[in-house]
Design a protein around this motif. Sequence first.
Motif, PDB file in Angstrom:
ATOM      1  N   VAL A 171       0.867  -1.176   0.000  1.00 42.72           N
ATOM      2  CA  VAL A 171       0.000   0.000   0.000  1.00 42.72           C
ATOM      3  C   VAL A 171       0.904   1.226   0.000  1.00 42.72           C
ATOM      4  CG1 VAL A 171      -1.726   1.344   1.240  1.00 42.72           C
ATOM      5  CG2 VAL A 171      -1.888  -1.154   1.187  1.00 42.72           C
ATOM      6  N   PHE A 172       0.758   2.031  -1.043  1.00 36.38           N
ATOM      7  CA  PHE A 172       1.597   3.217  -1.253  1.00 36.38           C
ATOM      8  C   PHE A 172       0.704   4.441  -1.316  1.00 36.38           C
ATOM      9  CE2 PHE A 172       3.632   6.393  -3.905  1.00 36.38           C
ATOM     10  CZ  PHE A 172       4.970   6.329  -3.581  1.00 36.38           C
ATOM     11  N   GLU A 209      -2.798  -6.953   4.973  1.00 34.69           N
ATOM     12  CA  GLU A 209      -2.722  -8.169   5.785  1.00 34.69           C
ATOM     13  C   GLU A 209      -1.473  -8.055   6.646  1.00 34.69           C
ATOM     14  OE1 GLU A 209      -0.670 -10.675   2.132  1.00 34.69           O
ATOM     15  OE2 GLU A 209      -2.784 -10.988   2.623  1.00 34.69           O
ATOM     16  N   ASP A 210      -1.181  -9.043   7.432  1.00 30.48           N
ATOM     17  CA  ASP A 210      -0.073  -8.944   8.384  1.00 30.48           C
ATOM     18  C   ASP A 210       1.275  -8.674   7.721  1.00 30.48           C
ATOM     19  OD1 ASP A 210      -1.743  -9.311  10.518  1.00 30.48           O
ATOM     20  OD2 ASP A 210      -1.355 -11.460  10.716  1.00 30.48           O
ATOM     21  N   ASP A 211       1.496  -9.239   6.534  1.00 34.44           N
ATOM     22  CA  ASP A 211       2.793  -9.108   5.885  1.00 34.44           C
ATOM     23  C   ASP A 211       2.842  -7.998   4.830  1.00 34.44           C
ATOM     24  OD1 ASP A 211       3.891 -11.175   7.372  1.00 34.44           O
ATOM     25  OD2 ASP A 211       3.232 -12.708   5.954  1.00 34.44           O
ATOM     26  N   SER A 212       1.810  -7.205   4.725  1.00 32.04           N
ATOM     27  CA  SER A 212       1.802  -6.127   3.732  1.00 32.04           C
ATOM     28  C   SER A 212       2.845  -5.065   4.082  1.00 32.04           C
ATOM     29  CB  SER A 212       0.427  -5.470   3.667  1.00 32.04           C
ATOM     30  OG  SER A 212      -0.565  -6.385   3.280  1.00 32.04           O
ATOM     31  N   PHE A 213       3.387  -4.432   3.055  1.00 35.31           N
ATOM     32  CA  PHE A 213       4.324  -3.324   3.263  1.00 35.31           C
ATOM     33  C   PHE A 213       3.582  -2.020   3.015  1.00 35.31           C
ATOM     34  CE2 PHE A 213       7.646  -0.273   2.261  1.00 35.31           C
ATOM     35  CZ  PHE A 213       8.588  -0.549   3.237  1.00 35.31           C
ATOM     36  N   ILE A 214       3.729  -1.087   3.951  1.00 33.80           N
ATOM     37  CA  ILE A 214       3.055   0.214   3.890  1.00 33.80           C
ATOM     38  C   ILE A 214       4.105   1.299   3.690  1.00 33.80           C
ATOM     39  CG2 ILE A 214       1.642   1.885   5.162  1.00 33.80           C
ATOM     40  CD1 ILE A 214       0.599  -0.549   6.799  1.00 33.80           C
TER      41      ILE A 214
END
Length: 235
Positions: free
Chosen positions: A130-131, A154-159
């Motif tokens: 998510v950018f 989700e838990d492993d998403s990069f923000i």
Amino acid sequence: MKRWEQTNLQALVRIPEPELMVEPNQVDSYANAGFETAHSMIIKHFQNRLPLKFSPRSVLDLGCGPGDMSSRLFPLFPNANFTYLDGSKLMLNYCQKRLFALIGEKRNNKLFFKNELIQDFVPESSFELVFSNSLLHHIHNPFEFWSAIQRSIEDDSFIFVCDLLRPSSISEAYQLVERYAKDEPEVLKTDFLNSLFAAFRIEEVTDMLVSIRMSHKLNVEMISDRHWICYSKPK
């Protein structure tokens, strides 16, 4: 009362601006602005903080605007499916035209363009990345922004979030406009000034992350005299 709602005689108080850019001359001015230096810097900071060998299959560009940053993000993940979201139809049209001109007809991934307010955005599934760039300061209630992000991960998403930093004084705000936008059209200078007034301070962003219980997951850093970033901590 939250810190950004308080009247503080020692600092410039936040003045919200309209949430959407909908005037054609305003959108045209923003779409054609000279953001090369700032946006290249932001993308470098983004790349430097990505996990090693990170290759997301799904990317959300939250508040994509006219697509200048989107066109820089897309080549980094050529096999990912992208969702571009903006509440301004004119902005989203610019983004779509810019990306189609960049990548042409042949591509292996799917691109989705959604003309929705973040308050109404409910994704069908989570995104691995998510950018967001320069959206938060447009949102009157900042928790609506963070809620949209929380619904999308989700838990492993990069923000990765980047936005403007509110100056300490009115004179400093005018100095920033003169330094970085003196050759731009008057409408863009006015928008830049209003955006600086509407932006958040580092300590305010930190308070938000504590409130939404994400301070243990996200770092916040100042990267220039007018920008901060917030991104997922290494695991």
